[in-house]
Design a protein around this motif. Sequence first.
Motif, PDB file in Angstrom:
ATOM      1  N   ALA A   1     -56.418  11.238  53.617  1.00  0.00           N
ATOM      2  CA  ALA A   1     -56.985  11.580  54.926  1.00  0.00           C
ATOM      3  C   ALA A   1     -55.989  12.360  55.773  1.00  0.00           C
ATOM      4  N   ILE A   2     -54.716  11.942  55.751  1.00  0.00           N
ATOM      5  CA  ILE A   2     -53.672  12.633  56.522  1.00  0.00           C
ATOM      6  C   ILE A   2     -53.526  14.068  56.032  1.00  0.00           C
ATOM      7  N   LEU A   3     -53.483  14.235  54.701  1.00  0.00           N
ATOM      8  CA  LEU A   3     -53.280  15.564  54.134  1.00  0.00           C
ATOM      9  C   LEU A   3     -54.454  16.487  54.429  1.00  0.00           C
ATOM     10  N   LYS A   4     -55.654  15.939  54.512  1.00  0.00           N
ATOM     11  CA  LYS A   4     -56.814  16.765  54.870  1.00  0.00           C
ATOM     12  C   LYS A   4     -56.679  17.264  56.299  1.00  0.00           C
ATOM     13  N   GLU A   5     -56.189  16.402  57.173  1.00  0.00           N
ATOM     14  CA  GLU A   5     -56.033  16.768  58.587  1.00  0.00           C
ATOM     15  C   GLU A   5     -54.892  17.758  58.800  1.00  0.00           C
ATOM     16  N   THR A   6     -53.804  17.620  58.030  1.00  0.00           N
ATOM     17  CA  THR A   6     -52.623  18.468  58.251  1.00  0.00           C
ATOM     18  C   THR A   6     -52.636  19.727  57.387  1.00  0.00           C
ATOM     19  N   ASP A   7     -53.709  19.912  56.605  1.00  0.00           N
ATOM     20  CA  ASP A   7     -53.863  21.139  55.827  1.00  0.00           C
ATOM     21  C   ASP A   7     -52.801  21.306  54.747  1.00  0.00           C
ATOM     22  N   GLY A   8     -52.395  20.181  54.147  1.00  0.00           N
ATOM     23  CA  GLY A   8     -51.628  20.276  52.915  1.00  0.00           C
ATOM     24  C   GLY A   8     -50.123  20.259  53.037  1.00  0.00           C
ATOM     25  N   LEU A   9     -49.486  20.749  51.951  1.00  0.00           N
ATOM     26  CA  LEU A   9     -48.027  20.764  51.846  1.00  0.00           C
ATOM     27  C   LEU A   9     -47.477  22.035  52.469  1.00  0.00           C
ATOM     28  N   GLY A  10     -46.544  21.889  53.395  1.00  0.00           N
ATOM     29  CA  GLY A  10     -45.964  23.059  54.048  1.00  0.00           C
ATOM     30  C   GLY A  10     -46.942  23.663  55.042  1.00  0.00           C
ATOM     31  N   THR A  11     -46.593  24.817  55.561  1.00  0.00           N
ATOM     32  CA  THR A  11     -47.457  25.540  56.501  1.00  0.00           C
ATOM     33  C   THR A  11     -47.738  26.914  55.916  1.00  0.00           C
ATOM     34  N   ASP A  12     -48.722  27.602  56.506  1.00  0.00           N
ATOM     35  CA  ASP A  12     -49.029  28.960  56.040  1.00  0.00           C
ATOM     36  C   ASP A  12     -47.794  29.848  56.077  1.00  0.00           C
ATOM     37  N   ALA A  13     -46.942  29.643  57.090  1.00  0.00           N
ATOM     38  CA  ALA A  13     -45.766  30.499  57.258  1.00  0.00           C
ATOM     39  C   ALA A  13     -44.661  30.191  56.250  1.00  0.00           C
ATOM     40  N   THR A  14     -44.618  28.964  55.694  1.00  0.00           N
ATOM     41  CA  THR A  14     -43.475  28.577  54.849  1.00  0.00           C
ATOM     42  C   THR A  14     -43.782  28.496  53.353  1.00  0.00           C
ATOM     43  N   ARG A  15     -45.053  28.458  52.963  1.00  0.00           N
ATOM     44  CA  ARG A  15     -45.378  28.207  51.545  1.00  0.00           C
ATOM     45  C   ARG A  15     -44.783  29.260  50.610  1.00  0.00           C
ATOM     46  N   ALA A  16     -44.854  30.515  50.998  1.00  0.00           N
ATOM     47  CA  ALA A  16     -44.318  31.577  50.137  1.00  0.00           C
ATOM     48  C   ALA A  16     -42.825  31.373  49.902  1.00  0.00           C
ATOM     49  N   GLY A  17     -42.081  31.075  50.973  1.00  0.00           N
ATOM     50  CA  GLY A  17     -40.637  30.865  50.863  1.00  0.00           C
ATOM     51  C   GLY A  17     -40.287  29.676  50.001  1.00  0.00           C
ATOM     52  N   ILE A  18     -41.094  28.619  50.090  1.00  0.00           N
ATOM     53  CA  ILE A  18     -40.840  27.410  49.302  1.00  0.00           C
ATOM     54  C   ILE A  18     -40.984  27.703  47.815  1.00  0.00           C
ATOM     55  N   ILE A  19     -42.036  28.427  47.455  1.00  0.00           N
ATOM     56  CA  ILE A  19     -42.238  28.776  46.043  1.00  0.00           C
ATOM     57  C   ILE A  19     -41.083  29.643  45.546  1.00  0.00           C
ATOM     58  N   GLU A  20     -40.644  30.597  46.392  1.00  0.00           N
ATOM     59  CA  GLU A  20     -39.534  31.472  45.997  1.00  0.00           C
ATOM     60  C   GLU A  20     -38.247  30.682  45.778  1.00  0.00           C
ATOM     61  N   ILE A  21     -37.988  29.687  46.619  1.00  0.00           N
ATOM     62  CA  ILE A  21     -36.789  28.849  46.457  1.00  0.00           C
ATOM     63  C   ILE A  21     -36.789  28.186  45.087  1.00  0.00           C
TER      64      ILE A  21
END
Length: 647
Positions: free
Chosen positions: A517-537
């Motif tokens: 339920a929490i993850l549905k409300e917070t829209d997942g892992l990371g944010t739209d702005a950080t997901r690309a950088g996380i995958i690159e790391i």
Amino acid sequence: MILYIAEKPSLARAIAAALPGPQKKQEGCIWLPNGDCISWCIGHLLEQAEPHIYNPAFKTWQLDHLPIIPSDWQWQEKANTKKQLGILKKLIKQATQLVHAGDPDREGQLLVDEVLHYAKVPAQKLQQTQRVLISDLTPVAVKKSLQQLKSNAEFAALSRSALARARADWLFGLNLTRAYTIRGRQAGYQGVLSIGRVQTPVLGLVVARDTERENFVAKNYYQVWAQITTPENQHFQAKWLPSDACRPYMDEEGRVLNRALAKNVASRIENQPALVSQADYKQKKQPPPLPYNLSSLQIDAAKIFAMSAQQVLDTCQALYERHQIITYPRSDCRYLPTLQHRDAKAIINALSKGSEALAKSTKNANSNLKSKAWNDKQVTAHHAIIPTSQAHKAASLNKTESQIFGLIARQYLMQFYPDYQYLSTLIQLDIAGGKFEAKGSTPVALGWRSLLPTKKKSDHEEEQEQLPNLKKGDSLWCDQGIIRDKVTTPPAAFTDATLLAAMTGISRFVSDKSIKAILKETDGLGTDATRAGIIEILFKREFLIRQGKQIHASQTGRAFADTLPSQLVTPDMTAQWEAQLNAMSLGESRYQDFMAGLTDNLTDLLTQSKSVSTASLQHLPAPKRNPFKKRSATRKRSTKSKAKKPA
């Protein structure tokens, strides 16, 4: 003197373009004719102080130093932007009024706030600081934003949540990375075993998928289809629906595993009458999909153009800053403010002049239509990514920019097309005592779907486009029973598109209902702005590798994940963090409570790291780069990223 502090030079230039001239440019700022001034940050000018700033002994990585928890947190000036920080500090001191012009998100709020606090702005002046939220860099849009200033104090809770996240990431990442890197070195691995609240669960996600694929055992299963003919000589197929009596021969997914059973059903229905037991025909409508946020754009671009998340983000930044042809790209929102609808006609007109393809798409767009995308209640600090009134510049874009802009423009134009209308059909038949079903979907009016390329229909799709017009009680004929031999397939390996989709919809991978339920409300892992950088790391750390379009965990990534406790490789803890940070940004929880809980948990995790088995870290390939070699200042400057720090 009013001082506008922008997040970056491009935003400062956009503000300047919306204000009167003649203007005077000086190093690090732009002066307006009335004596007001515009200056800027260059991303974060400050960063959390390194451990050795608190204690020189912490320069050496040792287990007995952990946990490192500052009692009095300090900022550290970034070496390559020190000059601009100095300019800003002088201007802040001179100014009688400050206007915060950071990007309209949590990170953008903290980025300027931290400079104001570091510059020791007096409390009264700080209280009078104003906030401007700019999502569109065109002069008209910036002027409008500058007329809608708010008190920066309204965003204090948002800033606190960003500060809590930054400090929590520092504590969590620094302490656990040191602990596991030291344990890895003791086992013989000489790379950095970095841990982050988002990157490590993402690694865990990929490792779990790879393991599931390797352990997958294929099963044969069988479908039976009836070839049906109507009295009017129309033909269609209906699929057998096994009864409860067939359960012993089926798996948990309801698939028939016994071919003899399928063969028996196929032979029994051949040349037999078929009675219509149900015939439902419903006219249905499908509204256009919402405009893009960054994640949904990255997912579609990966599917259509095989672009990485980072490529899409970098391209969007160019479209936003250099070309000013789209609105703020790091958005996590897919809705638009109702006032923005007034600009629709001008934007559609600009798109019609952008390129031949765009002109064709605008031909039937009706600017008077208002889709569900316009919803003030759903708009957060920023709105969906859409074209600006500068869309006529589309002809000057390079190939990659054109591809991304084309997607954004098409998604926006869909809002001005009618709903897709279709006839949904469900026919059920009784044949020789068995139940059979046929589903159909017949387009009536394409509406917004006319903007999409024609989709090739797969032979394996069970929904048929045209089904005959029947009614309950009609008598038909089954010419033959057809057995289709099928084989179960393993879950697909992750690609850029599916990994981003998994990060966005991470709740699908969690069994705990409260965490889901929490993850549905917070829209997942990371944010739209950080997901690309996380995958690159994860790729830079050599934890993930590419095989064609597929993404897999490397030998090192798998060994590392196997060493870690489940709390670190699952999204549960991250979900709880995000829920608390979100509550903090709304003023519903306290910074002190969040940090206290986090440090207690960190201490427990560090204790576990001392006793964990490191056998899987032995005999791993050496990293391609020496992770402990300090780069020169020149090298650091040349590789400086414009992106905000990922978690």
